[in-house]
Design a protein around this motif. Structure first.
Motif, PDB file in Angstrom:
ATOM      1  N   GLN A  59      53.786  81.132 -56.833  1.00 20.56           N
ATOM      2  CA  GLN A  59      52.130  80.904 -57.302  1.00 20.56           C
ATOM      3  C   GLN A  59      51.344  81.657 -56.326  1.00 20.56           C
ATOM      4  O   GLN A  59      51.452  81.933 -55.310  1.00 20.56           O
ATOM      5  CB  GLN A  59      51.849  79.514 -57.101  1.00 20.56           C
ATOM      6  N   ARG A  63      46.449  75.842 -59.101  1.00 16.17           N
ATOM      7  CA  ARG A  63      46.621  75.045 -60.134  1.00 16.17           C
ATOM      8  C   ARG A  63      47.091  75.766 -61.232  1.00 16.17           C
ATOM      9  O   ARG A  63      46.841  75.519 -62.619  1.00 16.17           O
ATOM     10  CB  ARG A  63      45.519  74.029 -60.673  1.00 16.17           C
TER      11      ARG A  63
ATOM     12  N   LEU B  28      34.028  71.875 -51.569  1.00 17.70           N
ATOM     13  CA  LEU B  28      34.577  73.060 -50.788  1.00 17.70           C
ATOM     14  C   LEU B  28      35.050  72.842 -49.571  1.00 17.70           C
ATOM     15  O   LEU B  28      35.701  73.469 -48.847  1.00 17.70           O
ATOM     16  CB  LEU B  28      33.627  74.427 -51.165  1.00 17.70           C
ATOM     17  N   MET B  35      40.301  66.389 -56.040  1.00 20.38           N
ATOM     18  CA  MET B  35      39.864  67.401 -57.200  1.00 20.38           C
ATOM     19  C   MET B  35      39.275  66.493 -58.191  1.00 20.38           C
ATOM     20  O   MET B  35      38.463  67.129 -58.854  1.00 20.38           O
ATOM     21  CB  MET B  35      41.376  67.764 -57.366  1.00 20.38           C
ATOM     22  N   ALA B  62      31.264  75.771 -58.712  1.00 16.61           N
ATOM     23  CA  ALA B  62      31.789  76.099 -57.507  1.00 16.61           C
ATOM     24  C   ALA B  62      33.048  75.152 -57.228  1.00 16.61           C
ATOM     25  O   ALA B  62      34.189  75.687 -56.727  1.00 16.61           O
ATOM     26  CB  ALA B  62      30.855  75.623 -56.155  1.00 16.61           C
ATOM     27  N   ALA B  65      35.797  77.071 -59.256  1.00 11.90           N
ATOM     28  CA  ALA B  65      36.206  78.088 -58.738  1.00 11.90           C
ATOM     29  C   ALA B  65      37.142  78.056 -57.540  1.00 11.90           C
ATOM     30  O   ALA B  65      38.136  78.621 -57.487  1.00 11.90           O
ATOM     31  CB  ALA B  65      34.826  78.874 -58.232  1.00 11.90           C
ATOM     32  N   ARG B  66      37.199  76.924 -56.945  1.00 14.27           N
ATOM     33  CA  ARG B  66      37.730  76.705 -56.020  1.00 14.27           C
ATOM     34  C   ARG B  66      39.247  76.062 -56.143  1.00 14.27           C
ATOM     35  O   ARG B  66      40.150  76.473 -55.703  1.00 14.27           O
ATOM     36  CB  ARG B  66      37.139  75.818 -54.724  1.00 14.27           C
ATOM     37  N   HIS B  67      39.316  75.185 -57.025  1.00 17.48           N
ATOM     38  CA  HIS B  67      40.179  74.239 -57.360  1.00 17.48           C
ATOM     39  C   HIS B  67      40.953  74.412 -58.762  1.00 17.48           C
ATOM     40  O   HIS B  67      42.142  74.177 -59.188  1.00 17.48           O
ATOM     41  CB  HIS B  67      39.901  72.686 -57.365  1.00 17.48           C
ATOM     42  N   GLY B  68      40.311  75.291 -59.665  1.00 12.81           N
ATOM     43  CA  GLY B  68      40.835  75.527 -60.836  1.00 12.81           C
ATOM     44  C   GLY B  68      40.408  76.859 -61.530  1.00 12.81           C
ATOM     45  O   GLY B  68      40.058  76.723 -62.679  1.00 12.81           O
ATOM     46  N   LEU B  69      40.481  78.072 -60.626  1.00 14.29           N
ATOM     47  CA  LEU B  69      40.190  79.091 -61.121  1.00 14.29           C
ATOM     48  C   LEU B  69      40.979  79.544 -62.290  1.00 14.29           C
ATOM     49  O   LEU B  69      41.916  79.269 -62.554  1.00 14.29           O
ATOM     50  CB  LEU B  69      40.461  80.211 -59.862  1.00 14.29           C
ATOM     51  N   ALA B  71      40.460  78.552 -65.152  1.00  9.70           N
ATOM     52  CA  ALA B  71      40.566  77.432 -66.199  1.00  9.70           C
ATOM     53  C   ALA B  71      39.779  77.722 -67.503  1.00  9.70           C
ATOM     54  O   ALA B  71      38.732  78.543 -67.611  1.00  9.70           O
ATOM     55  CB  ALA B  71      39.767  76.224 -65.763  1.00  9.70           C
ATOM     56  N   SER B 118      45.525  72.141 -54.104  1.00  6.95           N
ATOM     57  CA  SER B 118      45.702  72.640 -55.510  1.00  6.95           C
ATOM     58  C   SER B 118      46.742  73.511 -55.738  1.00  6.95           C
ATOM     59  O   SER B 118      46.712  74.262 -56.566  1.00  6.95           O
ATOM     60  CB  SER B 118      44.359  73.085 -55.592  1.00  6.95           C
ATOM     61  N   MET B 119      47.803  73.313 -54.748  1.00  7.65           N
ATOM     62  CA  MET B 119      49.113  74.310 -55.226  1.00  7.65           C
ATOM     63  C   MET B 119      50.072  73.316 -55.539  1.00  7.65           C
ATOM     64  O   MET B 119      50.361  72.184 -54.988  1.00  7.65           O
ATOM     65  CB  MET B 119      49.545  75.077 -53.768  1.00  7.65           C
TER      66      MET B 119
END
Lengths: 170, 199
Positions: A59, A63, B28, B35, B62, B65-69, B71, B118-119
């Motif tokens: 990855q 997400r 952030l 999330m 923001a 952008a950090r958690h769901g780039l 999308a 978020s991985m």
């Protein structure tokens, strides 16, 4: 009391300004870092990079879905007259071609289930043209998603992906 | 001289407060910010339908952008997140859960587990999600646990996840979902079955 009015005003102005600037700059900052990270991991400029199947070990973006085939193309249209020709090859299942600008906005998505899609990407400020999309920013990312929830279909999607194209035409 | 120092100090304090509050409100900072956010809440599953669009407020932009780039916008896909079980307790690796649901108002759907960063969790179980094809039409259920359930069946591995969350992706959402999510989506349930150390 009166002597604190100046420092209090200074405190408020600095706090509000820093708050606003942080929020405004954050998406662009995060996107720029992500683009650098993709570059460092071999995602090409002006070409779709053949992806590995998403696993905890491969990855690259937060997400990511392990059920999808993702092919990424970074672009930079800052050179004079530079535009891109983008092709998403035919795939029998769900697939989409999505465009993200330097502030992370998904400014266009084209669904292409069962068919090929070809489109041109023009630099910011270009006049609208048939068969073309105008990018809001010079830099960004193009992303193909294909539904491929198992290794056999991922391999098939990768084979189809050999027909994808993201190349400079100007 | 002393007055200049006072101004410098309050300016630095103001910048620190502005920066810190923006990072905190946007999720952030600190790194472990949850999330699940947004103005849509269906049975504890939260979403923001402005994700990916210019209409999103600066905090949402923001955070995404950090958690769901990267999308997608809502016409193509909507994303719901859940950080706690039906009893309101945070989802964690030490517990096992039954995730269950029914027909989803979308062309395709999946539920995927992510860790606090978020991985995908760093395991090799090849059991990171369940999806519409695997679950079939109608009612469905899956076990979320760090070990494969003895009885077989659908499994999402939480091994190596620590405190985690779930993302429900709904691709090609039906118009009714976008118009009235409360009415269109029967939210998946998350029942806690047991926790390590509990009798």
């Amino acid at each position: 009391m009166k002597r604190w009015i100046g420092p209090l005003a200074m405190f408020t102005i600095c706090a509000v300004t820093a708050h606003g600037l942080t929020l405004v700059q954050a998406p662009g900052f995060i996107m720029a870092r992500a683009m650098d990270a993709l570059d460092a991991r071999g995602v090409a400029l002006h070409a779709f990079t053949a992806p590995q199947r998403i696993t905890p070990q491969t990855q690259q973006v937060v997400r990511s879905s392990p059920d999808l085939y993702y092919a990424l193309c970074r672009y930079d249209l800052s050179g004079p007259g530079t535009s891109l020709s983008v092709t998403m090859a035919e795939w029998p299942g769900y697939q989409s071609l999505s465009f993200f600008d330097a502030r992370t906005d998904n400014f266009t998505t084209l669904r292409g289930t069962g068919r090929q899609i070809a489109v041109r990407l023009l630099p910011p400020g270009s006049s609208p043209q048939a068969g073309a999309i105008v990018s809001p920013s010079a830099k960004g990312v193009i992303l193909i998603r294909r539904l491929a929830p198992d290794s056999a279909r991922f391999a098939a999607a990768a084979k189809v992906g050999e027909g994808d194209a993201c190349r400079v035409i100007g | 001289m002393r007055r200049a120092f006072v101004y410098l100090a309050v300016a630095a304090a103001g910048v620190a407060l502005g920066l810190g509050s923006a990072l905190w409100l946007a999720g952030l900072w600190p790194a472990a910010s949850k999330m699940a956010f947004g103005n849509v809440n269906v049975g504890g599953w939260r979403s923001d339908f402005t994700t990916g669009s210019e209409a999103a407020d600066p905090y949402t932009r923001a955070r995404v952008a950090r958690h769901g780039l990267l999308a997608l916008a809502k016409t193509e896909a909507v994303y719901f997140s859940r950080t706690d079980d039906d009893a309101g307790e945070p989802l964690r690796e030490a517990c096992s859960y039954r995730l269950s649901g029914g027909v989803m108002p979308a062309g395709w759907w999946s539920v995927t587990l992510y860790d606090a960063k978020s991985m995908l969790p760093a395991n090799t179980d090849d059991a990171l999600s369940v999806d519409a094809e695997q679950m079939g039409a109608g009612a469905w259920s899956a076990i979320i646990a760090p070990e494969r359930p003895a009885g077989g069946g659908a499994w999402i591995s939480s091994r190596g996840a620590g405190v985690f969350d779930l993302t429900l992706r709904l691709y090609m959402p039906k118009p009714a979902l976008l118009a009235q999510p409360d009415a269109a989506l029967v939210s998946p349930r998350i029942e806690r079955l047991s926790c390590e150390g509990e009798q």
